[in-house]
Design an enzyme around this catalytic site. Sequence first.
Site, PDB file in Angstrom:
ATOM      1  N   ILE A 622     -79.480   3.124 -12.181  1.00  0.00           N
ATOM      2  CA  ILE A 622     -80.057   3.733 -11.249  1.00  0.00           C
ATOM      3  C   ILE A 622     -79.264   5.282 -10.738  1.00  0.00           C
ATOM      4  CG2 ILE A 622     -78.192   2.175  -9.219  1.00  0.00           C
ATOM      5  CD1 ILE A 622     -80.352   1.026 -11.057  1.00  0.00           C
ATOM      6  N   LEU A 623     -79.828   5.542 -10.241  1.00  0.00           N
ATOM      7  CA  LEU A 623     -79.487   7.280  -9.532  1.00  0.00           C
ATOM      8  C   LEU A 623     -79.045   6.627  -8.797  1.00  0.00           C
ATOM      9  CD1 LEU A 623     -82.810   8.978  -8.440  1.00  0.00           C
ATOM     10  CD2 LEU A 623     -82.132   8.317 -10.585  1.00  0.00           C
ATOM     11  N   ASN A 624     -78.314   5.930  -7.572  1.00  0.00           N
ATOM     12  CA  ASN A 624     -77.096   6.193  -6.909  1.00  0.00           C
ATOM     13  C   ASN A 624     -76.782   4.714  -6.590  1.00  0.00           C
ATOM     14  OD1 ASN A 624     -75.501   5.886  -4.989  1.00  0.00           O
ATOM     15  ND2 ASN A 624     -76.733   7.089  -3.362  1.00  0.00           N
ATOM     16  N   GLN A 631     -79.862  -2.763  -1.987  1.00  0.00           N
ATOM     17  CA  GLN A 631     -81.134  -2.858  -2.004  1.00  0.00           C
ATOM     18  C   GLN A 631     -80.996  -4.643  -2.411  1.00  0.00           C
ATOM     19  OE1 GLN A 631     -84.062  -1.627  -0.941  1.00  0.00           O
ATOM     20  NE2 GLN A 631     -83.277  -0.373   0.305  1.00  0.00           N
ATOM     21  N   GLY A 695     -86.849   1.210 -10.385  1.00  0.00           N
ATOM     22  CA  GLY A 695     -87.000   1.042  -8.857  1.00  0.00           C
ATOM     23  C   GLY A 695     -86.637  -0.299  -8.764  1.00  0.00           C
ATOM     24  N   GLU A 698     -87.388  -4.579  -4.385  1.00  0.00           N
ATOM     25  CA  GLU A 698     -87.503  -5.777  -4.887  1.00  0.00           C
ATOM     26  C   GLU A 698     -87.252  -6.861  -4.975  1.00  0.00           C
ATOM     27  OE1 GLU A 698     -91.829  -3.504  -4.747  1.00  0.00           O
ATOM     28  OE2 GLU A 698     -92.029  -4.762  -2.760  1.00  0.00           O
TER      29      GLU A 698
END
Length: 737
Positions: A622-624, A631, A695, A698
Amino acid sequence: MAQAQLANPEAIGSPYARIDGPVKVSGAARYTADFNLPGMVYGMPVCATIAHGRVVSINTARAESMPGVRVVLHHGNRPPLYRAASGSIDERRPPLDDDQVRYYGQYVAFVVADTYEQAQAAANAVQVTYDAQSPDVSPPADEDTPNTESTRGDAQSAFAQAAVRIDAVYSTPVETHNSIELHACVAHYDDDTLTLYDATQGVVNQRDVIAQMLGMGIENVRVISHYLGSGFGGKLWPWPHSLLAAVAARMLGLPVKVVISRAMTFHSAGHRPYTRQHLRLGATQDGRLVSIQHHYLSQASIRDDYREGCGEPTPRMYSTPNLSVCWGMPRRHVGAPTSMRGPGAVPGMYALESAMDELAWALKMDPIELRLKNEPDHDEGKNLPFSSRHLRECLEQGAERFGWHRRQAEVGTMRQGDEVLGRGMAACTWPAMRMPSEVRVTLHADGTARILCATQDIGTGTYTILAQLLSAETGIPLDRIEVGLGDTRLPPGPVSGGSAATASIVPAALSATRKAVRAAIKLATKKDAPYAGKSADDLVMRDGRLALKHDQNDPGVPVAEILTDAGVVSVAGEGQADTGADAKKKYSIASYGAHFVEVAWHAATARLRVKRVVTVIDGGRILNPRTGRNQIEGAIIMGIGMAMLEQTHYDHRSGAPVNSNLADYLVATHADAPQIDVSFLDYPDVVWNEVGARGIGEIGLAGFAAAVMNAVYHATGVRVRDLPVKIEDLIGAAVQA
Ligand code: MOS
């Protein structure tokens, strides 16, 4: 692929606030409809009032005589438009192409006038006569699923012989994307170049498709989308209003603004199609799956072929020797459907995870245990190893955080005051995708840096992520980094869709940054420069300075100073990334997770509320975590809408979506939001890219509605197989508080 050796690794995984936050909350951010150009006029579509038939005549005389009207376009006088041979668009027929009407609200004319009000008034004055036939907008119920998507073993016989069987049909309704920002386009034609300010999730695809449809070269079309008031897939591909704005701007030589109404959004800008899914699960007495059949219908429009791929996750989800996934695509007189957040897996996992819950009840087995028991050790659909799958840990950690073990298994036995509590869970998944990307990075003599890519930020945090990636290789702080997105003049980037933008950009952004750093190092090692005589490999950029890689005591030299001394204003690097096809040949790459939901059922007032949610996501690195959590939280709120509120209703006589406004089409609001606990496992998927990001846009919506309905069953004993749940489904429930 090796794990990242980043110069400033702390820039990845830290909870930075969005760098575009200040311009958004202060109102300085300009959204598409905020662009006003000198001499701009307004376009207004005229919508068909039938759903099936033919336009017999269009009388524009009255409209044309009204104040400010510039032109009324219709199929008889519209300038040429073509079909796009490549690129993505879900309604392939160009607008105003012929006299056929195939859905209610289809544009049959387009008025351009000096003001919005004049255009609206004139649109109302266009007289269209139709030869109308009765439309068919009925939910398909046939069993015709002739197309095979995935198969192994003999699912039918294994099901027939199974000791325990679940055989159930689930449906999900038409859902309409209701972004706060309406669809909008401002088109401006000047010196052979068409500029479109367009509310789109994909400036590059928008340019490529619209250029082909107008018969123009892509070098003469520029698409700009700096900020988006959400899209949810509704703004992935071009819709007719953008084409009409472009055609009118070119024809009149004037800027044309089109903002379509909320009602038009329901007609002609896509929707998630109705799905009907027949699930048959067979298991042994001790809970081993022996057969999965997932046969589904995805309702299409009359002319277009969008399919909601409900069976996409099914073959990899659970271990079973026998499986068949098949589909059919019945056609109805509705507008073209399109992707809505989590297309395929979201309705698909509602059905599969509901059926799994039904199986757990039939087996008298804990639903988590059932899933653990059928956890595959490789992707049995693709016959490939998983790159990184930690569903087991999501289930276990989620159960722990939620307090699942305090759940009383009997239906309707958990009470709190005058409410009955229900607890349910479901698993979720979403496939990893990547799209080709190019990124350009420049480091400047004033100590700032820029990173540029023709992708866009649809509210998910892409501006921030790109700044973090540049910072991770340079140590330049985020407030000295300018990120340029949303303009086709920049190096081509991915659509913001498929939860793929971040994973697509990572390799290109890191490569571009490294090349820019390398260019700075080259200056630093030149004759008379601070590191003259050193090899480029001995140097690294940290904290915005070039320094000796293996000497932590070297304070280094600011890159700004090196550039200034060399007399250059900037150095640049460009990076490319591919679709990751090689990795996908060797691995099954997807994200996983688990949702735990508590509902409260107040029988006396027939009130159902989602009270509490625990979600654990295995989404790679998780980049951030701040934008990431946001999200998942957003998807959970949307999932409450999917489970309990959202449904587009069609009038069977006219074919019109009748609740085409935000008063009648219900979406979840703050008042519907429960307590939400989101956590990430944070296992880097280094097969996929070097930082290991997959990602997360969704996956939070996949499986969520099933978790809610599984909780509803636990509270009430009512199994909801048709979304959304309605009061009348539950008022007869045996369980009364
Ligand atoms: Mo998403 S439905 O790919 O915008």
